[in-house]
Design an enzyme around this catalytic site. Structure first.
Site, PDB file in Angstrom:
ATOM      1  N   GLU A   1       7.544   4.044   2.583  1.00 52.91           N
ATOM      2  CA  GLU A   1       7.018   2.977   1.723  1.00 52.91           C
ATOM      3  C   GLU A   1       6.153   1.990   2.496  1.00 52.91           C
ATOM      4  OE1 GLU A   1      10.093   4.089   1.710  1.00 52.91           O
ATOM      5  OE2 GLU A   1      10.443   4.814  -0.332  1.00 52.91           O
TER       6      GLU A   1
ATOM      7  N   HIS B   1      20.081  -0.288  -6.794  1.00 51.54           N
ATOM      8  CA  HIS B   1      19.182   0.416  -7.707  1.00 51.54           C
ATOM      9  C   HIS B   1      18.911  -0.376  -8.980  1.00 51.54           C
ATOM     10  CE1 HIS B   1      18.642   3.874  -5.325  1.00 51.54           C
ATOM     11  NE2 HIS B   1      18.700   4.810  -6.246  1.00 51.54           N
TER      12      HIS B   1
END
Lengths: 329, 354
Positions: B62, B131
């Site tokens: 990322e 999450h």
């Protein structure tokens, strides 16, 4: 004879460029105590061979991205001297308008995209410029400089991987000066850890050389540039070199005892500027009169740049919010 | 003539396609972009339409890949990145905050970063603390970034196109529970000005300011409050940064009652920022203390019993407004909600795994 004459001219040009950077930075160090250059400076003194050797193999329109220790890279690539000094002085005429200082220097007219001090941060950005070149179908090359410490950052691997995956025109230039601030390589990396092997394992071509031998640096870089332009993909180059002065600031700091005196003496004896100067004078490529003429020219150019900087205005307070968002032009 | 309706996810796909067709300097990358699931259907068919060079999968990196996008943006490209989960973008915070947000000002305008980063934010069904974060306050903190939170399919397309066409790094935060919502979406190209809020419902008694999924909850609360004669105005912020201060302050000054609803944590968040804004600029007009409605400063656990304790509901909003009038709270049952419903799913039919 003609070939030899051209070679000698090029050697003198390499010497002149290294000396120019040396004299600029020595002048910065000499004037630093005046408290007018109010920003950290990470001097390249001792490491000029890498910047000059690499830049000699590049085109003006090739991209380059640098680090906190970026003065030599900027100047060797052709960055404007006046704008550079004015930047250190925080003036409006500085290459970053006084907003960046020594660690954020830029000259887009010669392909320098910028320099940043977040260790490793510039690597993927360099890869991104090369990815753009790929999308455009161009043969422009991007060079990114960094130190041995950067090879310990995770983003080093991320950048290598994508560059190799897409066979991008990027050359990773590691200037290994053996220290991350005061921390020697031995306390940071296993002795068997080879940066070159890591790059090779990621699919890159590699090369190494003596960073204090400007010709060796040029030769290794030329191979990498030719490879990239002919579609051969990225290269990782590691050059050993040595920082003469403290990590950050104008002084020598070997009184602190963090580097073995014999190690320091050995590197100082192989200084890239004086080594080449001795050779050129000894073999008659350069005579003493020409050498002193070069010094005079350079000193005049440097004096002019400092005078320009000191005569330039500071940016007005009303400029604080400029460029927080891109201004429409 | 009825307007065409599509889902929020389809609107994002269409917005991407429209912007990419209009500008060859755009490209789209993200982990999973060309895969069969196509980022919850938001990138379906785009690789076939624009080719593998401009629509690409990427390594699981990322931070590095955000740097790649920034580098490309600095030399003339207009990249679009997408992350299936906002939580992973914290790995890229270095590049987003240190590079993208600062490049323009750090180099005196020499090199802007016209980068759009789509981030999908989660909620519920046992996704747990890593999450299901809502990080709008994190990204809203950095000068130089723009942050949008579309709440409808119409806005998803229009704000995404505006983000892609903007010359600054822009974060698009998409709440997972909005992906399947349906709404009227014009065909072709249109964009919604960044930095402007939308009056989602006009009213005179109370101002509810929200964004993203919280806008839907606020509108539901407004409907319920209207049954008791309380007339709420609902402001959909659309853009978190830069904030449309004028619209928010004007509404709060007119109604005199201000409630900030946000899906991020309570302290140092968007809701607190809105209340500071209103207090600084409309203090004299306020009839009651302003209120913020957010999840508490805790991480949402996986188990449904604790998730229910974490998420505020439409009932929470209704009762906060009722309290401003000195009215007793209503129960879920009184408001027509099943008191045993689970707050970590959008509706009872939801079966996961997301």
């Amino acid at each position: 004879m003609i070939a030899e004459g051209r070679r000698n001219q090029r050697l003198v040009a390499l010497y002149r460029e290294m000396l120019r950077i040396r004299l600029v930075e020595e002048t910065i160090a000499d004037r630093y105590a005046e408290q007018e250059m109010r920003c950290p400076v990470h001097l390249s003194i001792g490491q000029e061979g890498v910047a000059v050797g690499v830049s000699a193999a590049l085109r003006r329109d090739d991209y380059m991205i640098s680090t906190h220790r970026g003065h030599a890279h900027y100047l060797a690539k052709g960055g404007d001297l006046r704008a550079f000094i004015a930047e250190l002085y925080g003036r409006e005429t500085g290459c970053s308008g006084g907003r960046g200082g020594s660690m954020h220097i830029i000259d887009r007219s010669v392909g320098m995209i910028g320099s940043t001090p977040i260790v490793g941060g510039s690597l993927p950005i360099a890869v991104g410029t090369a990815f753009s070149t790929r999308l455009d179908g161009g043969d422009r090359v991007t060079v990114v400089y960094f130190g041995d410490g950067t090879t310990e950052e995770g983003v080093f691997l991320e950048a290598l991987n994508f560059a190799a995956l897409k066979a991008l025109n990027v050359i990773f230039v590691c200037e290994n000066n053996g220290y991350s601030v005061y921390s020697p390589l031995a306390v940071r990396q296993h002795p068997n850890r080879s940066r070159v092997a890591i790059a090779a394992a990621n699919g890159l071509a590699t090369g190494t050389g003596d960073g204090n031998d400007v010709v060796a640096v040029y030769d290794a870089t030329k191979v990498a540039v030719d490879r990239a332009r002919s579609g051969g993909g990225p290269t990782f180059l590691e050059f050993d070199t040595f920082r003469h002065r403290e990590h950050c600031g104008p002084f020598f700091d070997d009184d602190l005892g963090y580097r073995d005196p014999a190690f320091v003496a050995g590197w100082l004896a192989r200084d890239p500027v004086t080594t080449l100067e001795r050779t050129l004078l000894a073999d008659g490529t350069l005579d003493a009169a020409s050498q002193s003429e070069i010094v005079s020219e350079l000193r005049a150019e440097i004096d002019d740049a400092f005078a320009f900087a000191k005569a330039s205005p500071f940016p007005p307070p009303s400029d604080l919010f400029r460029h927080i968002y891109a201004e429409d032009v | 003539m009825s307007a065409r309706t599509i889902t929020y996810a389809e609107a994002l796909r269409e917005g991407t396609a429209v912007a990419m067709a209009a500008d060859p300097s755009t490209f789209l990358m993200g982990l999973g972009v060309p895969d069969p699931k196509a980022i919850f259907g938001t990138t379906t068919g785009l690789q076939a339409q624009f080719g593998a060079e401009r629509v690409l999968d990427m390594p699981t990196a990322e931070n590095g890949m955000t740097g790649v996008a920034i580098g490309a943006a600095l030399v003339g490209k207009r990249p679009i990145m997408v992350h299936q989960r906002v939580d992973f973008t914290l790995l890229a915070l270095d590049q987003i905050a240190n590079s993208a947000a600062k490049w323009s000002t750090m180099f005196n305008g020499q090199g802007s970063v016209p980068l759009t980063i789509r981030m999908i934010m989660g909620r519920g069904w046992g996704q747990g603390p890593q999450h299901s974060q809502n990080l709008q306050a994190t990204y809203g903190h950095f000068p130089g970034l723009k942050v949008v939170m579309p709440s409808t399919p119409h806005d998803a397309k229009g704000l995404l196109i505006a983000a892609i066409e903007d010359n600054n790094p822009t974060i698009v935060l998409e709440h997972r529970w909005l992906g399947n919502t349906i709404g009227a979406v014009p065909e072709g190209h249109y964009s919604i000005e960044l930095g402007k809020a939308r009056i989602a419902r006009s009213g005179n008694d109370v101002t509810l300011a929200a964004s993203g999924y919280s806008t839907l909850e606020s509108l539901r609360a407004a409907d319920l409050l209207a049954q008791d004669g309380i007339d709420c105005e609902v402001i959909d912020l659309r853009t978190i940064k830069p904030l449309d201060s004028a619209t928010i302050v004007a509404s709060a000054a007119r109604t005199g009652r201000f409630v900030a609803v946000d899906s991020g944590w309570k302290t140092f968040g968007i809701a607190g920022e809105l209340i500071a804004l209103v207090s600084e600029n409309a203090f004299g007009s306020l009839k009651t203390a302003p209120v913020r409605i957010t999840p508490p400063d805790a991480y949402v656990p996986t188990t449904q019993s604790l998730a229910n304790a974490f998420y505020p509901s439409t009932t929470t909003i209704v009762n906060a407004v009722r309290a401003m009038y000195g009215l007793a709270p209503k129960t879920d049952l009184e408001l027509g909600f099943d008191p045993d419903r689970l707050l970590d799913v959008p509706d009872a039919s939801f079966r996961g795994p997301f």
